[in-house]
Design an enzyme around this catalytic site. Structure first.
Site, PDB file in Angstrom:
ATOM      1  N   ILE A 149       0.848  -1.197   0.000  1.00 36.33           N
ATOM      2  CA  ILE A 149       0.000   0.000   0.000  1.00 36.33           C
ATOM      3  C   ILE A 149       0.884   1.248   0.000  1.00 36.33           C
ATOM      4  CG2 ILE A 149      -1.633   1.319   1.418  1.00 36.33           C
ATOM      5  CD1 ILE A 149      -2.864  -1.444   2.242  1.00 36.33           C
ATOM      6  N   TYR A 159      -7.937 -11.370  13.486  1.00 35.06           N
ATOM      7  CA  TYR A 159      -7.118 -10.136  13.434  1.00 35.06           C
ATOM      8  C   TYR A 159      -6.536  -9.864  14.828  1.00 35.06           C
ATOM      9  CZ  TYR A 159      -5.524  -5.688  11.475  1.00 35.06           C
ATOM     10  OH  TYR A 159      -4.747  -4.652  11.028  1.00 35.06           O
ATOM     11  N   LYS A 212      -4.270  -1.552  16.226  1.00 35.72           N
ATOM     12  CA  LYS A 212      -4.847  -0.527  15.328  1.00 35.72           C
ATOM     13  C   LYS A 212      -5.728   0.452  16.114  1.00 35.72           C
ATOM     14  CE  LYS A 212      -3.179  -1.690  11.234  1.00 35.72           C
ATOM     15  NZ  LYS A 212      -2.019  -0.938  10.683  1.00 35.72           N
TER      16      LYS A 212
HETATM   17  P1  NAD Z   1       3.202  -4.814   3.327  1.00 33.53           P
HETATM   18  O1  NAD Z   1       3.711  -6.116   3.864  1.00 33.53           O
HETATM   19  O2  NAD Z   1       3.513  -4.480   1.934  1.00 33.53           O
HETATM   20  O3  NAD Z   1       3.662  -3.618   4.285  1.00 33.53           O
HETATM   21  C1  NAD Z   1       3.925  -3.780   5.656  1.00 33.53           C
HETATM   22  C2  NAD Z   1       5.249  -3.082   5.914  1.00 33.53           C
HETATM   23  O4  NAD Z   1       5.574  -3.072   7.307  1.00 33.53           O
HETATM   24  C3  NAD Z   1       6.429  -3.775   5.196  1.00 33.53           C
HETATM   25  O5  NAD Z   1       7.055  -2.867   4.331  1.00 33.53           O
HETATM   26  C4  NAD Z   1       7.345  -4.158   6.346  1.00 33.53           C
HETATM   27  O6  NAD Z   1       8.712  -4.076   5.988  1.00 33.53           O
HETATM   28  C5  NAD Z   1       6.974  -3.100   7.366  1.00 33.53           C
HETATM   29  N1  NAD Z   1       7.452  -3.425   8.704  1.00 33.53           N
HETATM   30  C6  NAD Z   1       7.108  -4.465   9.509  1.00 33.53           C
HETATM   31  N2  NAD Z   1       7.843  -4.443  10.640  1.00 33.53           N
HETATM   32  C7  NAD Z   1       8.669  -3.359  10.563  1.00 33.53           C
HETATM   33  C8  NAD Z   1       9.677  -2.796  11.400  1.00 33.53           C
HETATM   34  N3  NAD Z   1      10.008  -3.358  12.579  1.00 33.53           N
HETATM   35  N4  NAD Z   1      10.309  -1.666  10.987  1.00 33.53           N
HETATM   36  C9  NAD Z   1      10.005  -1.094   9.808  1.00 33.53           C
HETATM   37  N5  NAD Z   1       9.063  -1.578   8.961  1.00 33.53           N
HETATM   38  C10 NAD Z   1       8.407  -2.698   9.343  1.00 33.53           C
HETATM   39  O7  NAD Z   1       1.616  -4.876   3.560  1.00 33.53           O
HETATM   40  P2  NAD Z   1       0.488  -3.737   3.421  1.00 33.53           P
HETATM   41  O8  NAD Z   1      -0.767  -4.503   3.335  1.00 33.53           O
HETATM   42  O9  NAD Z   1       0.862  -2.795   2.365  1.00 33.53           O
HETATM   43  O10 NAD Z   1       0.520  -3.040   4.857  1.00 33.53           O
HETATM   44  C11 NAD Z   1       0.758  -1.657   5.027  1.00 33.53           C
HETATM   45  C12 NAD Z   1      -0.159  -1.082   6.089  1.00 33.53           C
HETATM   46  O11 NAD Z   1      -1.504  -1.141   5.630  1.00 33.53           O
HETATM   47  C13 NAD Z   1      -0.115  -1.792   7.433  1.00 33.53           C
HETATM   48  O12 NAD Z   1      -0.223  -0.835   8.480  1.00 33.53           O
HETATM   49  C14 NAD Z   1      -1.382  -2.623   7.402  1.00 33.53           C
HETATM   50  O13 NAD Z   1      -1.858  -2.918   8.683  1.00 33.53           O
HETATM   51  C15 NAD Z   1      -2.291  -1.668   6.662  1.00 33.53           C
HETATM   52  N6  NAD Z   1      -3.517  -2.255   6.085  1.00 33.53           N
HETATM   53  C16 NAD Z   1      -3.423  -3.311   5.227  1.00 33.53           C
HETATM   54  C17 NAD Z   1      -4.592  -3.837   4.675  1.00 33.53           C
HETATM   55  C18 NAD Z   1      -4.554  -5.023   3.750  1.00 33.53           C
HETATM   56  O14 NAD Z   1      -5.584  -5.679   3.572  1.00 33.53           O
HETATM   57  N7  NAD Z   1      -3.425  -5.317   3.099  1.00 33.53           N
HETATM   58  C19 NAD Z   1      -5.831  -3.278   4.998  1.00 33.53           C
HETATM   59  C20 NAD Z   1      -5.881  -2.182   5.871  1.00 33.53           C
HETATM   60  C21 NAD Z   1      -4.705  -1.678   6.406  1.00 33.53           C
HETATM   61  O1  0WE Z   2      -3.035  -5.192   8.962  1.00 37.77           O
HETATM   62  C1  0WE Z   2      -3.159  -6.193   8.289  1.00 37.77           C
HETATM   63  C2  0WE Z   2      -2.125  -7.289   8.347  1.00 37.77           C
HETATM   64  C3  0WE Z   2      -0.908  -6.923   9.126  1.00 37.77           C
HETATM   65  C4  0WE Z   2      -0.019  -8.079   9.477  1.00 37.77           C
HETATM   66  C5  0WE Z   2       0.166  -9.188   8.664  1.00 37.77           C
HETATM   67  C6  0WE Z   2       1.028 -10.201   9.054  1.00 37.77           C
HETATM   68  C7  0WE Z   2       1.234 -11.446   8.243  1.00 37.77           C
HETATM   69  C8  0WE Z   2       2.571 -12.088   8.502  1.00 37.77           C
HETATM   70  C9  0WE Z   2       0.661  -8.011  10.668  1.00 37.77           C
HETATM   71  N1  0WE Z   2       1.497  -9.001  11.065  1.00 37.77           N
HETATM   72  C10 0WE Z   2       1.702 -10.067  10.280  1.00 37.77           C
HETATM   73  N2  0WE Z   2       2.564 -11.035  10.717  1.00 37.77           N
HETATM   74  C11 0WE Z   2       2.985 -12.032   9.935  1.00 37.77           C
HETATM   75  O2  0WE Z   2       3.745 -12.914  10.392  1.00 37.77           O
HETATM   76  N3  0WE Z   2      -4.281  -6.330   7.497  1.00 37.77           N
HETATM   77  C12 0WE Z   2      -5.317  -5.335   7.601  1.00 37.77           C
HETATM   78  C13 0WE Z   2      -4.504  -7.467   6.585  1.00 37.77           C
HETATM   79  C14 0WE Z   2      -5.266  -8.505   7.338  1.00 37.77           C
HETATM   80  O3  0WE Z   2      -4.630  -9.356   8.175  1.00 37.77           O
HETATM   81  C15 0WE Z   2      -5.598 -10.162   8.761  1.00 37.77           C
HETATM   82  C16 0WE Z   2      -6.849  -9.785   8.273  1.00 37.77           C
HETATM   83  C17 0WE Z   2      -6.633  -8.725   7.364  1.00 37.77           C
HETATM   84  C18 0WE Z   2      -7.678  -7.978   6.617  1.00 37.77           C
HETATM   85  C19 0WE Z   2      -5.450 -11.178   9.696  1.00 37.77           C
HETATM   86  C20 0WE Z   2      -6.577 -11.863  10.134  1.00 37.77           C
HETATM   87  C21 0WE Z   2      -7.831 -11.497   9.673  1.00 37.77           C
HETATM   88  C22 0WE Z   2      -7.987 -10.464   8.745  1.00 37.77           C
END
Ligand code: NAD
Ligand code: 0WE
Length: 256
Positions: free
Chosen positions: A20, A156, A163
């Site tokens: 994202i 979650y 969050k």
């Molecule tokens: P992503 O895996 O591409 O991004 C997560 C990032 O967190 C990675 O770049 C990882 O390197 C970084 N990260 C984790 N631990 C870290 C640390 N100790 N220091 C620095 N960076 C660290 O996945 P994404 O889905 O793009 O997630 C980005 C954000 O969007 C997160 O906050 C996630 O909770 C939020 N989000 C994701 C979704 C979804 O469905 N993918 C939905 C809503 C919100």
């Molecule tokens: O914020 C997130 C996911 C963030 C995340 C994902 C991982 C996967 C690998 C944080 N920690 C980890 N640790 C790992 O080892 N989302 C909003 C995506 C997400 O994650 C879920 C969801 C949704 C949506 C987990 C359970 C249920 C729904």
């Protein structure tokens, strides 16, 4: 087109092209912002250099583990030296140990709770504090959240609690930084197929559930998160702070 012309920004959370953070960074770049990037560790260095390098050979790309105060200090020191000031900060970072996202929430260990809150919530406070002295012309800080902050989304678990802390931190930061014209907001995104979503069992069913139940009958696409990120970063959002904006095809309004 040039909504963000002359703005200087820093992006935390690019892991790969599906991140994202990358969608929002591309939108900020297209809108005219000049950006610096950080990556979590050596493992992600090449990815981020390949993506961010397309914005120019002089793009600042620095390592930053957000659990390390010394990494954060060195990033903002170098950004200060290169840019002299800062307008935009994207926080797109989250982590909880995998087992904490699988079992029952009641079994969350002290260590899993600590780590997930440190990385996913406290880091916003630490980054905002480090950015404040550089945001001399005001600024916009944007963080990524998810609906599990306010309602129970099975599995979650501790990420939902983290969050909730991130969203509450957004409000307290907005209050503290408001007098300096620094705004702090969250985008609460619907599910997106990224690295962080991969490997979550039942994730494709979740995408289908949103398609069936969200008012818009589809899932959000990364470009739409980019567009909202650009709006929040722009002067069009000059009176918006401390808010959570849902970019989820309307899913959050539904009661059933
Ligand atoms: P992503 O895996 O591409 O991004 C997560 C990032 O967190 C990675 O770049 C990882 O390197 C970084 N990260 C984790 N631990 C870290 C640390 N100790 N220091 C620095 N960076 C660290 O996945 P994404 O889905 O793009 O997630 C980005 C954000 O969007 C997160 O906050 C996630 O909770 C939020 N989000 C994701 C979704 C979804 O469905 N993918 C939905 C809503 C919100
Ligand atoms: O914020 C997130 C996911 C963030 C995340 C994902 C991982 C996967 C690998 C944080 N920690 C980890 N640790 C790992 O080892 N989302 C909003 C995506 C997400 O994650 C879920 C969801 C949704 C949506 C987990 C359970 C249920 C729904």
């Amino acid at each position: 087109m040039s909504q963000l012309a002359g703005k200087l920004g820093i992006v935390f959370g690019v892991a790969n092209k599906r991140s994202i953070a990358w969608a929002i960074a591309q939108a900020w770049h297209k809108a005219g912002a000049r950006l610096a990037f950080t990556y979590q560790g050596e493992r992600l260095k090449d990815n981020v250099e390949e993506l961010a390098g397309t914005f120019g050979a002089d793009t600042l790309i620095l390592p930053c583990d957000v659990t390390k105060d010394e990494d954060i200090a060195s990033v903002f020191k170098l950004v200060g030296e290169k840019f002299g000031k800062l307008h935009l900060l994207l926080h797109s970072v989250a982590f909880a140990p995998k087992d904490a996202l699988e079992g029952r929430f009641v079994n969350t260990s002290r260590e899993a709770f600590r780590v997930s809150h440190d990385i996913s919530a406290y880091s916003l406070v630490a980054l905002a504090r480090a950015a404040e002295p550089l945001m001399t012309e005001g600024g916009s800080i944007v963080a990524m959240s998810y609906y599990g902050a306010e309602k129970v989304v099975p599995h979650y678990n501790v990420m939902g609690v983290a969050k909730a802390a991130l969203e509450a931190s957004t409000r307290y930061l907005a209050y503290d930084l408001g007098p300096k014209k620094i705004r702090v907001n969250c985008i609460s995104a619907g599910p997106v197929n990224t690295l962080a979503a991969r490997g979550i069992s039942g994730f494709s069913e979740m995408l289908k559930h949103y398609e069936a139940h969200a008012p818009l009958k589809r899932n959000v696409v990364p470009e739409e998160l980019g567009a909202t990120g650009t709006f929040l970063a722009s002067d069009g959002a000059a009176a918006i702070t401390g808010q959570v904006l849902y970019v989820d095809c309307g899913y959050q309004i539904m009661g059933m």
